[in-house]
Design a protein around this motif. Sequence first.
Motif, PDB file in Angstrom:
ATOM      1  N   HIS A 112      -0.251  -5.089  -5.482  1.00 11.22           N
ATOM      2  CA  HIS A 112      -1.628  -5.391  -5.083  1.00 11.22           C
ATOM      3  C   HIS A 112      -2.505  -5.538  -6.321  1.00 11.22           C
ATOM      4  O   HIS A 112      -2.348  -4.800  -7.315  1.00 11.22           O
ATOM      5  CB  HIS A 112      -2.164  -4.275  -4.186  1.00 11.22           C
ATOM      6  N   THR A 159       0.838  -1.187   0.000  1.00 10.88           N
ATOM      7  CA  THR A 159       0.000   0.000   0.000  1.00 10.88           C
ATOM      8  C   THR A 159       0.875   1.239   0.000  1.00 10.88           C
ATOM      9  O   THR A 159       2.030   1.208   0.433  1.00 10.88           O
ATOM     10  CB  THR A 159      -0.931   0.033   1.227  1.00 10.88           C
ATOM     11  N   PRO A 176      -7.435   5.994   3.413  1.00 11.68           N
ATOM     12  CA  PRO A 176      -7.698   4.550   3.511  1.00 11.68           C
ATOM     13  C   PRO A 176      -8.129   4.150   4.923  1.00 11.68           C
ATOM     14  O   PRO A 176      -7.807   4.825   5.909  1.00 11.68           O
ATOM     15  CB  PRO A 176      -6.338   3.921   3.163  1.00 11.68           C
TER      16      PRO A 176
END
Length: 455
Positions: free
Chosen positions: A233, A214, A262
């Motif tokens: 991802h 991330t 997020p």
Amino acid sequence: MTLRVQILKDKFNSSLGLPFKELLPASVIEQALSELKVRYYKRLFDPVVTLWAFLSQVLDTDKSCHNAVSKIIAQLAGEGVELPSTDTSAYCQARVKLPEKLLEQLFGKAAQSLEDKLTIEYLWRGRNVKVIDGSTVSMPDTVENQKAYPQTSSQKPGCGFPIAKIGVIFSLVTGAAVALCIDVMNTHDIKLARQLYQFLNPLDILLGDRAFCTYADIVALLKLNCDAVFRKHQARTTSMRKGKIIGACDKLVTWYKPKKCPTGLSKDEFDALPPTITVREIYYYIVIPGFRTERVSLITTLLEKVTYSTLDIVGLYGQRWDVELDLRHLKTTLGMDVLRCKTPSMVRKEIYIYLLAYNLLRGLMWSAGTTYGTPPLRLSLQGTRHHLNNFIPELLAAHSTKRLQIYCTLLKVIAHKAVPARPARNEPRVRKRRPKAYPLMTKPRHELRKQLQTA
């Protein structure tokens, strides 16, 4: 009582303590007890005796408390002292009194002691590589365990088991666990990882699968002066047109800060993120029959292609599978998959003692491999445990002058047969042994008993 305790301490130091003397000497245990200001009565199961008994319990194939107490009685049998009761209550109460912080500290010190043994020739391009992953462990179905670590919501009450989620960082070089966190089952791997970053050292490289890839986590690692090698991802698309090409299937790309905060980040943490970061993307194909994955895209912060070539990074990510083997050793080889303790506090202590025992075995494998010129990671952890358990009676029976000779023989036997290298090995996912033809449990046990009584 004092004589019996001293006899047991001497015996543990000469059996388990001798092979593990480099990672867990008695002085380290005493120092940890002193730092935590642990006070205890002069009873048979004082913290040191209880800790060694707990360790021998998880290293044995029979992990019952009765077996652990039986070992204590056997070690005192020929010493001309009063034998303790075969009842396990005193030992179980002593385990409860062991501070959880004590086991956490000893696990950390054993891991650090093994890390301190690393020299430059064992590192990858002069860097220490750590591997991160998450897994689960189950425990007895008690009210306390269910409250702290509830079972999956898809199972009916009384038909499942409490499950805890663990996040672990392993050393790629030694195979030892260097950090651990424990949470409830539905915790995402990223949340566990963010609790573990504090255990990384500057210049470490963190290796992980795509769950950890991330924007915010790559930034967090860069702030720690660490680097990352993650699989890309699946939510991020791969564009062949964007980015600066620096080699075949290798390019530098710019990532932009997410537009929305997020889940798992506070507003302040999100606002502190830089607007862009530059990462390196490497993509390649796997054409090995039996492998499920055909295309792999890697994201890394190792941007210097001259220092870290494409093939180097691809080969490094290929070693990520080692973390799966390390977790399998913990859960299957040592038996941590199904815990035995009936309260959340004892469950956490049991997990820490398992990881401490695992690290001590890794330390023994490191000593054997480096002493006799065999790569430590090619040695069998199961074989090491077998040899250790079989050598303990000889260590107990030997005099001090002969004990060191037996210990050297133990190291030689451990290093004698290395596990063969099996790159790209794959096996069909099938079972030959047929399970018993019993139906699955779909109702609580007390309801099934009533059905039997009324049938």
